[in-house]
Write an enzyme that holds these catalytic residues in place. Structure first.
Site, PDB file in Angstrom:
ATOM      1  N   HIS A  47      49.808  36.037  29.847  1.00  0.00           N
ATOM      2  CA  HIS A  47      49.090  36.271  28.591  1.00  0.00           C
ATOM      3  C   HIS A  47      48.906  37.776  28.420  1.00  0.00           C
ATOM      4  O   HIS A  47      48.613  38.485  29.380  1.00  0.00           O
ATOM      5  CB  HIS A  47      47.735  35.558  28.622  1.00  0.00           C
ATOM      6  CG  HIS A  47      46.985  35.636  27.329  1.00  0.00           C
ATOM      7  ND1 HIS A  47      46.274  36.752  26.958  1.00  0.00           N
ATOM      8  CD2 HIS A  47      46.831  34.735  26.321  1.00  0.00           C
ATOM      9  CE1 HIS A  47      45.718  36.539  25.787  1.00  0.00           C
ATOM     10  NE2 HIS A  47      46.040  35.329  25.370  1.00  0.00           N
ATOM     11  N   ASP A 103      46.590  39.775  27.338  1.00  0.00           N
ATOM     12  CA  ASP A 103      45.348  40.350  27.863  1.00  0.00           C
ATOM     13  C   ASP A 103      45.330  40.338  29.388  1.00  0.00           C
ATOM     14  O   ASP A 103      44.797  41.255  30.027  1.00  0.00           O
ATOM     15  CB  ASP A 103      44.135  39.592  27.325  1.00  0.00           C
ATOM     16  CG  ASP A 103      43.949  39.769  25.831  1.00  0.00           C
ATOM     17  OD1 ASP A 103      44.307  40.842  25.317  1.00  0.00           O
ATOM     18  OD2 ASP A 103      43.458  38.827  25.180  1.00  0.00           O
ATOM     19  N   LYS A 104      45.901  39.294  29.986  1.00  0.00           N
ATOM     20  CA  LYS A 104      45.947  39.229  31.446  1.00  0.00           C
ATOM     21  C   LYS A 104      46.961  40.200  32.025  1.00  0.00           C
ATOM     22  O   LYS A 104      46.778  40.719  33.127  1.00  0.00           O
ATOM     23  CB  LYS A 104      46.264  37.802  31.893  1.00  0.00           C
ATOM     24  CG  LYS A 104      45.060  36.882  31.870  1.00  0.00           C
ATOM     25  CD  LYS A 104      44.127  37.213  33.009  1.00  0.00           C
ATOM     26  CE  LYS A 104      42.724  37.453  32.517  1.00  0.00           C
ATOM     27  NZ  LYS A 104      41.873  38.127  33.479  1.00  0.00           N
ATOM     28  N   GLU A 146      41.617  51.428  31.407  1.00  0.00           N
ATOM     29  CA  GLU A 146      41.887  50.466  30.341  1.00  0.00           C
ATOM     30  C   GLU A 146      43.383  50.460  30.044  1.00  0.00           C
ATOM     31  O   GLU A 146      44.041  51.507  30.081  1.00  0.00           O
ATOM     32  CB  GLU A 146      41.118  50.835  29.072  1.00  0.00           C
ATOM     33  CG  GLU A 146      39.636  51.107  29.273  1.00  0.00           C
ATOM     34  CD  GLU A 146      38.858  49.896  29.745  1.00  0.00           C
ATOM     35  OE1 GLU A 146      39.341  48.763  29.536  1.00  0.00           O
ATOM     36  OE2 GLU A 146      37.783  50.083  30.315  1.00  0.00           O
ATOM     37  N   GLU A 152      39.023  57.084  32.924  1.00  0.00           N
ATOM     38  CA  GLU A 152      38.496  58.188  33.709  1.00  0.00           C
ATOM     39  C   GLU A 152      38.656  57.893  35.196  1.00  0.00           C
ATOM     40  O   GLU A 152      38.351  56.779  35.636  1.00  0.00           O
ATOM     41  CB  GLU A 152      37.014  58.418  33.397  1.00  0.00           C
ATOM     42  CG  GLU A 152      36.746  58.808  31.946  1.00  0.00           C
ATOM     43  CD  GLU A 152      36.844  57.628  30.987  1.00  0.00           C
ATOM     44  OE1 GLU A 152      37.476  57.782  29.926  1.00  0.00           O
ATOM     45  OE2 GLU A 152      36.326  56.557  31.312  1.00  0.00           O
ATOM     46  N   LYS A 211      48.640  29.177  27.753  1.00  0.00           N
ATOM     47  CA  LYS A 211      47.202  28.921  27.650  1.00  0.00           C
ATOM     48  C   LYS A 211      46.962  27.433  27.922  1.00  0.00           C
ATOM     49  O   LYS A 211      47.815  26.595  27.631  1.00  0.00           O
ATOM     50  CB  LYS A 211      46.665  29.281  26.261  1.00  0.00           C
ATOM     51  CG  LYS A 211      46.859  30.720  25.850  1.00  0.00           C
ATOM     52  CD  LYS A 211      46.331  31.002  24.459  1.00  0.00           C
ATOM     53  CE  LYS A 211      44.828  31.157  24.459  1.00  0.00           C
ATOM     54  NZ  LYS A 211      44.321  31.652  23.150  1.00  0.00           N
ATOM     55  N   PHE A 231      57.169  28.238  20.710  1.00  0.00           N
ATOM     56  CA  PHE A 231      56.491  29.367  21.368  1.00  0.00           C
ATOM     57  C   PHE A 231      57.535  30.136  22.182  1.00  0.00           C
ATOM     58  O   PHE A 231      57.507  30.155  23.395  1.00  0.00           O
ATOM     59  CB  PHE A 231      55.367  28.833  22.268  1.00  0.00           C
ATOM     60  CG  PHE A 231      54.418  29.870  22.814  1.00  0.00           C
ATOM     61  CD1 PHE A 231      54.583  31.228  22.572  1.00  0.00           C
ATOM     62  CD2 PHE A 231      53.334  29.470  23.592  1.00  0.00           C
ATOM     63  CE1 PHE A 231      53.708  32.163  23.081  1.00  0.00           C
ATOM     64  CE2 PHE A 231      52.439  30.396  24.110  1.00  0.00           C
ATOM     65  CZ  PHE A 231      52.629  31.748  23.860  1.00  0.00           C
ATOM     66  N   ASP A 272      51.719  39.358  20.833  1.00  0.00           N
ATOM     67  CA  ASP A 272      50.340  39.719  20.513  1.00  0.00           C
ATOM     68  C   ASP A 272      49.932  40.858  21.438  1.00  0.00           C
ATOM     69  O   ASP A 272      50.265  40.846  22.626  1.00  0.00           O
ATOM     70  CB  ASP A 272      49.418  38.514  20.719  1.00  0.00           C
ATOM     71  CG  ASP A 272      48.029  38.713  20.136  1.00  0.00           C
ATOM     72  OD1 ASP A 272      47.828  39.710  19.414  1.00  0.00           O
ATOM     73  OD2 ASP A 272      47.149  37.883  20.407  1.00  0.00           O
ATOM     74  N   ALA A 273      49.229  41.835  20.929  1.00  0.00           N
ATOM     75  CA  ALA A 273      48.780  42.944  21.763  1.00  0.00           C
ATOM     76  C   ALA A 273      47.794  42.455  22.822  1.00  0.00           C
ATOM     77  O   ALA A 273      47.041  41.506  22.597  1.00  0.00           O
ATOM     78  CB  ALA A 273      48.131  44.024  20.900  1.00  0.00           C
ATOM     79  N   ARG A 296      39.437  41.450  27.768  1.00  0.00           N
ATOM     80  CA  ARG A 296      39.221  40.612  26.584  1.00  0.00           C
ATOM     81  C   ARG A 296      39.164  39.126  26.932  1.00  0.00           C
ATOM     82  O   ARG A 296      39.033  38.285  26.047  1.00  0.00           O
ATOM     83  CB  ARG A 296      40.324  40.879  25.555  1.00  0.00           C
ATOM     84  CG  ARG A 296      39.892  40.637  24.132  1.00  0.00           C
ATOM     85  CD  ARG A 296      40.707  41.389  23.120  1.00  0.00           C
ATOM     86  NE  ARG A 296      42.147  41.168  23.229  1.00  0.00           N
ATOM     87  CZ  ARG A 296      43.021  41.667  22.350  1.00  0.00           C
ATOM     88  NH1 ARG A 296      42.594  42.399  21.331  1.00  0.00           N
ATOM     89  NH2 ARG A 296      44.307  41.453  22.503  1.00  0.00           N
ATOM     90  N   LYS A 297      39.233  38.797  28.213  1.00  0.00           N
ATOM     91  CA  LYS A 297      39.172  37.385  28.618  1.00  0.00           C
ATOM     92  C   LYS A 297      38.070  37.189  29.669  1.00  0.00           C
ATOM     93  O   LYS A 297      38.270  36.561  30.697  1.00  0.00           O
ATOM     94  CB  LYS A 297      40.523  36.933  29.164  1.00  0.00           C
ATOM     95  CG  LYS A 297      41.566  36.747  28.081  1.00  0.00           C
ATOM     96  CD  LYS A 297      41.247  35.563  27.192  1.00  0.00           C
ATOM     97  CE  LYS A 297      42.213  35.402  26.034  1.00  0.00           C
ATOM     98  NZ  LYS A 297      41.984  36.396  24.966  1.00  0.00           N
ATOM     99  N   LYS A 317      37.979  48.475  37.010  1.00  0.00           N
ATOM    100  CA  LYS A 317      36.787  49.191  37.458  1.00  0.00           C
ATOM    101  C   LYS A 317      36.678  49.179  38.976  1.00  0.00           C
ATOM    102  O   LYS A 317      36.848  48.134  39.606  1.00  0.00           O
ATOM    103  CB  LYS A 317      35.533  48.565  36.851  1.00  0.00           C
ATOM    104  CG  LYS A 317      35.505  48.617  35.333  1.00  0.00           C
ATOM    105  CD  LYS A 317      34.308  47.879  34.757  1.00  0.00           C
ATOM    106  CE  LYS A 317      34.355  47.920  33.232  1.00  0.00           C
ATOM    107  NZ  LYS A 317      33.251  47.146  32.618  1.00  0.00           N
ATOM    108  N   LYS A 361      31.046  50.337  39.895  1.00  0.00           N
ATOM    109  CA  LYS A 361      30.652  49.826  38.590  1.00  0.00           C
ATOM    110  C   LYS A 361      30.016  48.445  38.780  1.00  0.00           C
ATOM    111  O   LYS A 361      30.683  47.494  39.174  1.00  0.00           O
ATOM    112  CB  LYS A 361      31.859  49.701  37.662  1.00  0.00           C
ATOM    113  CG  LYS A 361      32.273  50.989  36.961  1.00  0.00           C
ATOM    114  CD  LYS A 361      32.870  52.010  37.881  1.00  0.00           C
ATOM    115  CE  LYS A 361      33.483  53.173  37.099  1.00  0.00           C
ATOM    116  NZ  LYS A 361      33.982  54.219  38.021  1.00  0.00           N
ATOM    117  N   ASP A 396      29.105  46.294  36.707  1.00  0.00           N
ATOM    118  CA  ASP A 396      29.711  45.226  35.906  1.00  0.00           C
ATOM    119  C   ASP A 396      30.541  44.326  36.803  1.00  0.00           C
ATOM    120  O   ASP A 396      30.559  43.099  36.618  1.00  0.00           O
ATOM    121  CB  ASP A 396      30.625  45.816  34.825  1.00  0.00           C
ATOM    122  CG  ASP A 396      29.870  46.225  33.580  1.00  0.00           C
ATOM    123  OD1 ASP A 396      28.740  45.761  33.402  1.00  0.00           O
ATOM    124  OD2 ASP A 396      30.418  47.005  32.793  1.00  0.00           O
TER     125      ASP A 396
END
Length: 405
Positions: free
Chosen positions: A16, A18-19, A44, A57, A176, A250, A258-259, A264-265, A285, A289, A291
Site C-alpha cells: 500500500h 502509505d505503507k 517523512e 530532521e 487492503k 485493480f 495513489d500517493a 497515514r495509517k 521516528k 520521540k 509518539d
C-alpha cells in the site's frame, strides 16, 4: 459495556502506498541507529508515480554532523531506500525500485529541540514532543489484540507470503482487507462481512480492457481460500458477505495508483479502532520521540495487565511535555473487567518501568535498528523475536501479580 454488537477493522499490505512510505521512513531510522544508537531521526516520506521524496530532521554521528554529510552517506541512503522498495516487490512501469526519481531533503535537527531533549549534567533526557499516547490489550486473540484487526492483518500477511514465494504469482504488492465480526457476550462469534481488494496482474478481473472471467475465478478462489483458512473454523458461513475486488479491476496500484505518505495509517498500525489513539504516527521516528516509545510501553504495560489475568481488557494513557522527562499523567481503564482497582495499577505500573524516554528506551532496548519490520502488518500483536518487538513480551506478569497482591 455492550456485550453484543458488530465491529469492523481494516488492514493494508506492505505494498500500500502509505505503507511503502512508512517502511522507507523506518529504513532510514534503522540505517541511522545502526551507525549511532543515539541518532535523532524524524523522517517523512512521500511516494507517487516513479518518485520517492524524503524530508525531515536528523542528527547522526558518522553520517550527518555539523551540517554536513559524511562521504558516501547520501549514496548509502538512496541504496537502502531502493532496496526496501525492491523487497516489497515493485517492478512496474509506474513505480520501479531501480528507476524511480529519488529526492533527499533531510537536514539537521533544530538546535532548540536538541536543547530541550538531550540529557545534560543537570537534567534527564526530555520527551521529544508533547502529546498523549495509548496502549491497549484484550483477551480476544492469543496475541491479546482485537480480533477484527488481528484477522485483517493475517489475511494480508498470508497473501504477501504467497506472492513472494510464487504460490500466488498473479498478485501484485498493493492490497487492503476489512473484517466485520459479530460479537456475542463480548466474544467474536462469526464473520458478517469480509472485503479484500488486491492489486493483480493483467486480466485477473471482470471489468476493463484485460478482463478475463476465468483468470478472475482463479484469483477469487484463491482469496476465498485465504479467508476461510485464516478465520477460525465456522466463522465464515453462507450468510457472510464476501467482496473481492469490488471495483471490478485493480491493476494500477501502489504509489502509481495513489500517493503515499508516512504516518497515514495509524489506526492500522495500532488497534483497528478498538481503542483510542493519541494521534501521533510511529514510523520515521527514533525512540526519543514519545509518539513511538511511549505508545510501545503503554501497549507493553496493558498487555502484561491482561496476561496477568488482572483484566480482560485494558487501556493505558500516558502524557508528556516536550523537554520534560517524567510523564505528566498515567491513566488506566480496565473497562469493568478488572480484578484490581485501576488506581492501584496507576501506582504500581510506573514502579515496574521508569516511564521517562530514557527509561523506556533502556527497558525495551529500543536504541537499535529494529523498526522496519514493524512498519507493515501492525506494530502490536507480533511475536517477540530476540530484540524485535520487545514491547510484546509478557515478562512483567509475575511482578505485577506480586505488586497488587
Amino acid at each position: 459495556m455492550r456485550s453484543s454488537y458488530i465491529f469492523t477493522s481494516e488492514s493494508v499490505s506492505e505494498g500500500h502506498p502509505d505503507k511503502v512510505a512508512d517502511q522507507i521512513s523506518d529504513t532510514i531510522v534503522d540505517l541511522f541507529l545502526s551507525k549511532d544508537p543515539e541518532a535523532r531521526i524524524a523522517c517523512e516520506t512521500l511516494t507517487t508515480t516513479n518518485l520517492v521524496v524524503l524530508a525531515g530532521e536528523i542528527r547522526c554521528k558518522g553520517v550527518y554532523e555539523n551540517g554536513a554529510w559524511a562521504d558516501g552517506a547520501l549514496a548509502e541512503i538512496e541504496a537502502a531506500v531502493r532496496a526496501t522498495v525492491r523487497r516489497i516487490g515493485y517492478e512496474q512501469s509506474g513505480f520501479h525500485w531501480e528507476s524511480f526519481t529519488f529526492e533527499n531533503n533531510l537536514h539537521g535537527q533544530s538546535a532548540e529541540i536538541a536543547m530541550g531533549v538531550d540529557e545534560g549534567s543537570n537534567k534527564d533526557e526530555g520527551a521529544g514532543d508533547q502529546g498523549i499516547m495509548f496502549g491497549y490489550a484484550t483477551d480476544e486473540t492469543p496475541g491479546l489484540m482485537p480480533a477484527t484487526l488481528y484477522y485483517s492483518h493475517k489475511i494480508l500477511e498470508t497473501m504477501a507470503a504467497d506472492r513472494h514465494s510464487g504460490k500466488a504469482p498473479f498478485l501484485e504488492p498493493d492490497a487492503k482487507s476489512q473484517v466485520t465480526l459479530q460479537y456475542e457476550n463480548g466474544v467474536p462469534t462469526r464473520a458478517v462481512a469480509l472485503v479484500v481488494s488486491t492489486q493483480h496482474k493483467a486480466g485477473y478481473c471482470l471489468q476493463g480492457d484485460n478482463a478475463d472471467a476465468a483468470k478472475y475465478d482463479v484469483l477469487k478462489d484463491y482469496v476465498t481460500g485465504v479467508l476461510t483458512s485464516t478465520l477460525p473454523e465456522g466463522f465464515v458461513t453462507d450468510e457472510t458477505k464476501v467482496y473481492i475486488n469490488p471495483t471490478g479491476a485493480f491493476e494500477i496500484g501502489g504509489p502509481d495508483g495513489d500517493a503515499g505518505v508516512t504516518g497515514r495509517k495509524i489506526i492500522v498500525d495500532t488497534y483497528g479502532g478498538a481503542a483510542p489513539h493519541g494521534g501521533g504516527a510511529f514510523s520515521g521516528k527514533d525512540p526519543t520521540k514519545v509518539d513511538r516509545s511511549a505508545a510501545y510501553v503503554a501497549r507493553y504495560l496493558a498487555k502484561n495487565v491482561v496476561a496477568a489475568g488482572l483484566a480482560k481488557r485494558c487501556t493505558i494513557q500516558l502524557s508528556y511535555a516536550i523537554g520534560i522527562a517524567e510523564p505528566l499523567s498515567v491513566y488506566v481503564d480496565t473497562h469493568g473487567t478488572g480484578t484490581v482497582e485501576e488506581a492501584k495499577l496507576e501506582q504500581v505500573l510506573p514502579q515496574l518501568v521508569r516511564l521517562t524516554p530514557k527509561g523506556i528506551r533502556q527497558h525495551l532496548k529500543l536504541n537499535a535498528p529494529i523498526y522496519v519490520k514493524s512498519a507493515a502488518y501492525g506494530h502490536f500483536g507480533r511475536e517477540p523475536e530476540g530484540d524485535l518487538f520487545t514491547w510484546e513480551k509478557t515478562d512483567l506478569v509475575e511482578q505485577l501479580k506480586a505488586a497488587v497482591a
